[in-house]
Design a protein around this motif. Structure first.
Motif, short mmCIF file in Angstrom:
data_model
loop_
_atom_site.label_atom_id
_atom_site.label_comp_id
_atom_site.label_asym_id
_atom_site.label_seq_id
_atom_site.Cartn_x
_atom_site.Cartn_y
_atom_site.Cartn_z
N ALA A 9 9.10 -11.74 2.52
CA ALA A 9 8.57 -11.84 1.16
C ALA A 9 7.04 -11.89 1.29
CB ALA A 9 9.12 -13.06 0.45
N TYR A 10 6.46 -10.74 1.65
CA TYR A 10 5.04 -10.69 2.01
C TYR A 10 4.11 -10.93 0.82
CZ TYR A 10 7.08 -8.79 6.23
OH TYR A 10 7.83 -8.61 7.35
N ARG A 16 -8.96 -12.93 -1.24
CA ARG A 16 -8.97 -13.37 -2.64
C ARG A 16 -8.50 -12.25 -3.55
NH1 ARG A 16 -12.30 -12.18 -6.50
NH2 ARG A 16 -13.82 -11.32 -5.05
N ASP A 17 -8.96 -11.04 -3.30
CA ASP A 17 -8.53 -9.90 -4.12
C ASP A 17 -7.01 -9.72 -4.05
OD1 ASP A 17 -11.11 -9.33 -4.92
OD2 ASP A 17 -11.43 -7.79 -3.39
N THR A 18 -6.45 -9.88 -2.86
CA THR A 18 -5.00 -9.78 -2.71
C THR A 18 -4.32 -10.92 -3.45
OG1 THR A 18 -5.25 -8.69 -0.57
CG2 THR A 18 -3.11 -9.67 -1.04
N GLU A 24 -4.82 -1.69 -11.98
CA GLU A 24 -4.66 -0.90 -10.75
C GLU A 24 -3.51 0.09 -10.83
OE1 GLU A 24 -4.40 -3.59 -7.46
OE2 GLU A 24 -6.40 -4.40 -7.82
N GLY A 25 -2.80 0.14 -11.95
CA GLY A 25 -1.74 1.13 -12.11
C GLY A 25 -0.36 0.63 -11.81
N GLY A 26 -0.18 -0.65 -11.63
CA GLY A 26 1.15 -1.20 -11.42
C GLY A 26 1.34 -1.74 -10.02
N PRO A 27 2.43 -2.48 -9.86
CA PRO A 27 2.66 -3.13 -8.56
C PRO A 27 3.03 -2.14 -7.46
CG PRO A 27 4.45 -3.59 -10.09
CD PRO A 27 3.43 -2.81 -10.84
N SER A 28 2.65 -2.52 -6.27
CA SER A 28 3.06 -1.79 -5.08
C SER A 28 3.47 -2.82 -4.05
CB SER A 28 1.93 -0.91 -4.55
OG SER A 28 0.82 -1.70 -4.19
N GLY A 29 4.24 -2.42 -3.09
CA GLY A 29 4.71 -3.37 -2.08
C GLY A 29 3.58 -3.91 -1.22
N ARG A 46 2.49 -5.10 2.31
CA ARG A 46 2.94 -4.82 3.68
C ARG A 46 2.80 -6.05 4.56
NH1 ARG A 46 0.43 0.20 2.34
NH2 ARG A 46 1.91 1.90 2.64
N LYS A 47 3.55 -6.02 5.63
CA LYS A 47 3.50 -7.08 6.64
C LYS A 47 2.09 -7.17 7.21
CE LYS A 47 5.61 -8.59 10.96
NZ LYS A 47 6.61 -8.28 11.99
N SER A 48 1.44 -6.04 7.42
CA SER A 48 0.08 -6.03 7.99
C SER A 48 -0.91 -6.73 7.08
CB SER A 48 -0.37 -4.59 8.28
OG SER A 48 -0.38 -3.83 7.09
N THR A 49 -0.75 -6.56 5.75
CA THR A 49 -1.62 -7.26 4.80
C THR A 49 -1.41 -8.77 4.91
OG1 THR A 49 -1.52 -5.39 3.28
CG2 THR A 49 -2.23 -7.50 2.36
#
Length: 177
Positions: free
Chosen positions: A37-38, A122-124, A136-141, A143-146
């Protein structure tokens, strides 16, 4: 001397509570990441970071009150003014008071500061707000790297804050001699 300790007690209690809150959020973030649940992990790590920086404000309250960020802030209340700071302002204070280094570090072929990395985290974290998603145009997944990046920024920041407190304590102890 006793009166000075009594006056410092309330802010120390708030700082301790904020430290515990930060630890709780960080543990919950790790549980979220372990369960893939990233997005939730990133949000919780941002909250842990905010609690940690707020805690530092209470520990270093006199220094914080002298910063340009504090002086420019329009407060709504007289008590617990630090609670009115947003994460952007807390990161600014950390930079102004040199709680974090200003030194640039190489990352992916460019040089960047820890303060800039904190703002990226903070932006994330701010993607929790629906208005941010809508712009931003809607949610996106997420990632684990983020998630790993935000965890690393949190850990590095925490280490620098502990280093700052340790150095400050050592300086105070040597001044008392």
């Amino acid at each position: 001397m006793k009166n000075a300790l009594l006056l410092a007690a309330p802010s120390v209690g708030v700082s301790d509570r904020l430290g515990k809150i930060s630890l709780f959020y960080h543990r919950e973030a790790q549980r979220c990441a372990n369960n893939r649940a990233y997005f939730a992990a990133c949000i919780l790590t941002g909250a842990a970071l905010e609690a940690l920086l707020l805690s530092m404000c209470y520990v270093e309250d006199r220094a914080v009150r002298r910063t340009p960020t504090y002086k420019q802030k329009r407060f709504r209340s007289r008590r617990n003014r630090f609670f009115e700071f947003n994460l952007y302002q807390l990161i600014s204070i950390a930079g102004e008071l040199k709680w974090i280094p200003a030194k640039e570090i190489p990352l992916n072929g460019r040089k960047i500061t820890l303060q800039e990395l904190l703002h990226a985290a903070r932006d994330t974290r701010n993607t929790i707000h629906p208005a941010v998603w809508a712009k931003e145009g809607g949610p996106s997944g997420t990632r684990k790297s983020t998630c790993e990046f935000i965890f690393e920024v949190f850990e590095v920041t925490r280490e620098w804050l502990f280093h700052h407190m340790h150095t400050s304590l050592r300086r105070t102890m040597s001044d008392l001699r």
